[in-house]
Write an enzyme that holds these catalytic residues in place. Structure first.
Site, mmCIF file in Angstrom:
data_model
loop_
_atom_site.group_PDB
_atom_site.id
_atom_site.type_symbol
_atom_site.label_atom_id
_atom_site.label_comp_id
_atom_site.label_asym_id
_atom_site.label_seq_id
_atom_site.Cartn_x
_atom_site.Cartn_y
_atom_site.Cartn_z
ATOM 1 N N ARG A 144 -11.307 -2.754 1.203
ATOM 2 C CA ARG A 144 -12.442 -2.161 1.027
ATOM 3 C C ARG A 144 -13.720 -2.940 0.147
ATOM 4 N NH1 ARG A 144 -11.406 3.648 -1.180
ATOM 5 N NH2 ARG A 144 -9.408 2.734 -1.650
ATOM 6 N N ASP A 156 9.987 -3.428 -3.315
ATOM 7 C CA ASP A 156 8.549 -4.233 -2.616
ATOM 8 C C ASP A 156 8.557 -5.128 -1.571
ATOM 9 O OD1 ASP A 156 6.872 -2.320 -3.733
ATOM 10 O OD2 ASP A 156 6.620 -3.661 -5.607
ATOM 11 N N GLN A 189 37.109 -17.352 -8.318
ATOM 12 C CA GLN A 189 37.580 -17.200 -6.987
ATOM 13 C C GLN A 189 39.183 -17.418 -7.167
ATOM 14 O OE1 GLN A 189 36.180 -20.151 -4.751
ATOM 15 N NE2 GLN A 189 35.661 -18.856 -2.709
ATOM 16 N N LYS A 213 4.097 9.161 -3.373
ATOM 17 C CA LYS A 213 3.871 7.878 -3.506
ATOM 18 C C LYS A 213 4.760 7.007 -4.095
ATOM 19 C CE LYS A 213 -1.106 8.542 -3.184
ATOM 20 N NZ LYS A 213 -2.338 8.191 -3.892
ATOM 21 N N LEU A 236 -14.138 -4.077 5.051
ATOM 22 C CA LEU A 236 -14.568 -3.128 6.142
ATOM 23 C C LEU A 236 -14.382 -1.672 5.658
ATOM 24 C CD1 LEU A 236 -15.354 -2.865 9.163
ATOM 25 C CD2 LEU A 236 -13.016 -2.557 9.766
ATOM 26 N N GLN A 277 2.246 -4.714 -2.891
ATOM 27 C CA GLN A 277 3.414 -6.114 -2.828
ATOM 28 C C GLN A 277 4.033 -5.747 -1.503
ATOM 29 O OE1 GLN A 277 7.273 -8.220 -4.757
ATOM 30 N NE2 GLN A 277 6.050 -6.963 -6.210
ATOM 31 N N GLU A 308 7.529 0.052 -7.035
ATOM 32 C CA GLU A 308 8.713 -0.685 -7.074
ATOM 33 C C GLU A 308 10.039 0.145 -7.677
ATOM 34 O OE1 GLU A 308 9.798 -4.106 -6.050
ATOM 35 O OE2 GLU A 308 11.868 -3.172 -6.764
ATOM 36 N N PHE A 321 -0.250 2.403 3.070
ATOM 37 C CA PHE A 321 -0.851 3.225 2.240
ATOM 38 C C PHE A 321 0.225 4.550 1.798
ATOM 39 C CE2 PHE A 321 -4.470 1.965 5.319
ATOM 40 C CZ PHE A 321 -5.103 1.198 4.105
ATOM 41 N N GLY A 331 32.653 -8.179 -5.729
ATOM 42 C CA GLY A 331 33.817 -7.954 -4.748
ATOM 43 C C GLY A 331 34.998 -8.547 -5.448
ATOM 44 N N GLY A 332 35.664 -9.398 -4.449
ATOM 45 C CA GLY A 332 36.937 -9.796 -4.747
ATOM 46 C C GLY A 332 37.090 -10.920 -5.768
HETATM 47 N N1 CAO Z 1 -11.875 1.573 3.575
HETATM 48 C C1 CAO Z 1 -12.018 2.970 3.102
HETATM 49 N N2 CAO Z 1 -10.938 3.667 2.616
HETATM 50 C C2 CAO Z 1 -9.737 3.005 2.464
HETATM 51 C C3 CAO Z 1 -9.669 1.539 2.866
HETATM 52 C C4 CAO Z 1 -10.836 0.767 3.422
HETATM 53 N N3 CAO Z 1 -11.009 -0.414 3.847
HETATM 54 N N4 CAO Z 1 -8.394 1.126 2.492
HETATM 55 C C5 CAO Z 1 -7.645 2.217 2.073
HETATM 56 N N5 CAO Z 1 -8.721 3.228 1.879
HETATM 57 C C6 CAO Z 1 -8.365 4.673 1.347
HETATM 58 C C7 CAO Z 1 -7.325 5.144 2.270
HETATM 59 O O1 CAO Z 1 -7.778 5.834 3.239
HETATM 60 C C8 CAO Z 1 -6.733 6.339 1.211
HETATM 61 O O2 CAO Z 1 -7.669 7.174 1.157
HETATM 62 P P1 CAO Z 1 -7.215 8.984 0.773
HETATM 63 O O3 CAO Z 1 -6.297 8.970 -0.154
HETATM 64 O O4 CAO Z 1 -8.630 9.508 0.457
HETATM 65 O O5 CAO Z 1 -6.833 9.504 2.316
HETATM 66 C C9 CAO Z 1 -7.223 5.273 -0.154
HETATM 67 O O6 CAO Z 1 -8.016 4.400 0.135
HETATM 68 C C10 CAO Z 1 -5.702 4.827 -0.415
HETATM 69 O O7 CAO Z 1 -4.655 5.463 -0.807
HETATM 70 P P2 CAO Z 1 -3.322 5.032 -1.235
HETATM 71 O O8 CAO Z 1 -2.400 6.536 -1.189
HETATM 72 O O9 CAO Z 1 -2.580 3.957 -0.430
HETATM 73 O O10 CAO Z 1 -3.629 4.261 -2.640
HETATM 74 P P3 CAO Z 1 -2.876 4.414 -4.118
HETATM 75 O O11 CAO Z 1 -3.567 3.581 -5.023
HETATM 76 O O12 CAO Z 1 -3.466 6.119 -4.483
HETATM 77 O O13 CAO Z 1 -1.233 4.592 -4.095
HETATM 78 C C11 CAO Z 1 0.672 3.164 -3.458
HETATM 79 C C12 CAO Z 1 -0.864 3.376 -3.895
HETATM 80 C C13 CAO Z 1 1.140 2.020 -3.145
HETATM 81 C C14 CAO Z 1 1.494 4.218 -4.551
HETATM 82 C C15 CAO Z 1 0.646 4.198 -2.133
HETATM 83 O O14 CAO Z 1 -0.085 3.369 -1.074
HETATM 84 C C16 CAO Z 1 2.135 4.030 -1.454
HETATM 85 O O15 CAO Z 1 2.974 4.712 -1.958
HETATM 86 N N6 CAO Z 1 2.250 3.593 -0.438
HETATM 87 C C17 CAO Z 1 3.462 3.411 0.454
HETATM 88 C C18 CAO Z 1 4.729 2.694 -0.394
HETATM 89 C C19 CAO Z 1 4.530 1.587 -0.992
HETATM 90 O O16 CAO Z 1 4.163 0.478 0.024
HETATM 91 N N7 CAO Z 1 4.509 1.409 -2.241
HETATM 92 C C20 CAO Z 1 4.671 -0.089 -2.483
HETATM 93 C C21 CAO Z 1 3.357 -0.446 -3.139
HETATM 94 S S1 CAO Z 1 4.031 -2.028 -3.820
HETATM 95 O O17 CAO Z 1 4.707 -1.719 -5.434
#
Ligand code: CAO
Length: 416
Positions: A38, A169, A273, A137, A72, A17, A140, A97, A248-249
């Site tokens: 992906r 988020d 108010q 990681k 990709l 999000q 929200e 990520f 607030g106030g």
């Molecule tokens: N092709 C190949 N690999 C891909 C890819 C693609 N197109 N897109 C993503 N990936 C891979 C990444 O390289 C990563 O791999 P490694 O961990 O092996 O290096 C993996 O997919 C994604 O990892 P991630 O840590 O982002 O994903 P997750 O599901 O484990 O965690 C989240 C999700 C949201 C907790 C984490 O991304 C995060 O903390 N993000 C930052 C904070 C954030 O934005 N949080 C809000 C999310 S909304 O509630």
């Protein structure tokens, strides 16, 4: 009409999000947003909480409108090559990520800056760089706890509480959008790109600034006069949860209206108010309160503010929330009905303003989503459907100079 961000190409490496909310906003305003996903799976929200089998979930469609989708595999050498080409021809890369994922993929800030020194690289993380939790990681609710929202939300005799509003988020995504637009303006002056980072903790705290204000007031004077705990309850050395008190106030509270016994949303928010005291008394049929020393000032009212709210609830007992607001608005009293999602979805004013829109989708049929909350005199953002997974892969690859044979070869090695 030319859209303000037309000609800005954004590589949208976001998911869930926080990041998608940011890039969706920029897409509404005309940016060419290419969501890189992906192959085979795509953004995890495509599958989360599906309401129609085999069709993208609303979680995805409501955060990814107006975008293109390119599949990709950026961990494969062939995929990395495509991404490098795209980087050379784009203005912004946005990612959210987990910590270190982009570096592990081989696209550190230094590498990205080397590939395209004009590119802006924008990131959302849970915590800011160098923070002692910067390896975490974050989702929200984690951010709401880390940013001070949870400890200050809810009732004093209950646990810390999460807000339904996406403070961690979407709010962080909005902060990031401001950062990206600022960096784009900066680039016009310097010709250089830069790194823009926003943490979810910081963004939540930014919205909780009045609670940081209260912490300092509490430490200085030992109490917070606008909280329900004052003057009869006790304060500790941390800002307490204040239930539905105004921040607030202007004291306020959620008050019962006709039908509350069976309808959990038959309530209004009523604000006292200061300068509206006289009209409030007139509206409630209590002219004797206007000059009564026990009611005349906010200070005098505070010790018995809940008795006043009880009296107002007596007045509200035979009025629906809509009837009550229709009377109170004539007296210039700040108030609103507590609206349900069903009421909002069908609100003619929100439909007319484009805040809630219906969008046709290839697989889902028509779905309801939010439109731009920002209104312009010279731009009416049009919301178009979210892309199917990989819907624009051929189109984007062709725009990068790949031939049909090249695209076939990339598919053979499962890089797209
Ligand atoms: N092709 C190949 N690999 C891909 C890819 C693609 N197109 N897109 C993503 N990936 C891979 C990444 O390289 C990563 O791999 P490694 O961990 O092996 O290096 C993996 O997919 C994604 O990892 P991630 O840590 O982002 O994903 P997750 O599901 O484990 O965690 C989240 C999700 C949201 C907790 C984490 O991304 C995060 O903390 N993000 C930052 C904070 C954030 O934005 N949080 C809000 C999310 S909304 O509630």
């Amino acid at each position: 009409m030319t859209k303000p961000l037309e000609g800005i190409r954004i590589i949208d490496f976001t998911h869930v999000q926080a990041g998608p909310a940011c890039t969706q906003l920029l897409a509404w305003f005309g940016a060419d947003v290419i969501k890189v996903e992906r192959p085979g799976s795509g953004d995890v929200t495509r599958n989360q909480l599906r309401d129609i089998p085999d069709a993208d979930a609303l979680y995805f469609t409501m955060l990814n409108s107006n975008k293109k989708s390119l599949t990709l595999d950026t961990k494969k050498p062939e995929g990395k090559e495509v991404l490098e080409k795209l980087i050379r021809e784009s203005d912004v890369l946005v990612e959210n990520f987990g910590p270190g994922a982009l570096d592990r993929m081989g696209f550190s800030w230094e590498r990205l800056n080397e590939l395209n020194p004009k590119m802006i690289v924008a990131s959302v993380k849970g915590f800011s760089d160098g923070h002692h939790y910067d390896d975490l990681k974050v989702y929200e609710n984690v951010a709401q706890c880390a940013g001070g929202a949870a400890s200050t939300t809810g009732f004093w005799d209950g646990p810390p509480t999460i807000s339904a509003a996406a403070l961690g988020d979407s709010n962080t995504g909005m902060h990031l959008a401001i950062g990206i637009l600022t960096a784009l303006l900066g680039r016009d002056k310097t010709g250089k790109g830069q790194k823009v980072a926003v943490s979810m903790q910081d963004s939540v705290l930014n919205l909780c600034r009045v609670k940081l204000r209260d912490q300092q007031r509490l430490e200085r004077v030992g109490y917070l006069e606008e909280y329900p705990q004052y003057p009869h309850g006790e304060f500790s050395d941390v800002v307490p949860r204040g239930g539905n008190a105004g921040g607030g106030g202007q004291p306020g509270w959620v008050l019962k209206c006709k039908g509350w016994e069976t309808d959990p949303n038959a309530y209004i928010y009523f604000t006292i108010q200061g300068h509206a005291w006289e009209p409030i008394c007139k509206a409630l049929g209590k002219p004797e309160w206007i000059d009564d020393p026990a009611y005349k000032t906010a200070e005098a009212r505070q010790p018995h503010i809940f008795d006043i709210f009880n009296t107002i609830e007596g007045w509200l007992a035979d009025k629906t929330k809509f009837e009550a607001v229709d009377i109170l608005r004539k007296f210039d009293i700040p108030c609103a009905p507590v609206l349900t999602m069903k009421e909002l979805a069908n609100d003619p004013s929100l439909r007319a303003s484009g805040t809630i829109v219906e969008v046709p989708h290839k697989k889902r049929g028509t779905y309801l989503t939010v439109g731009s909350p920002i209104k312009f005199s010279d731009l009416k953002p049009e919301v178009t459907a979210s892309p199917l997974l990989g819907e624009h892969t051929d189109e984007v690859l062709a725009s990068l100079g790949y031939s049909q044979q090249d695209i076939f070869n990339l598919r053979e090695v499962k890089a797209v």
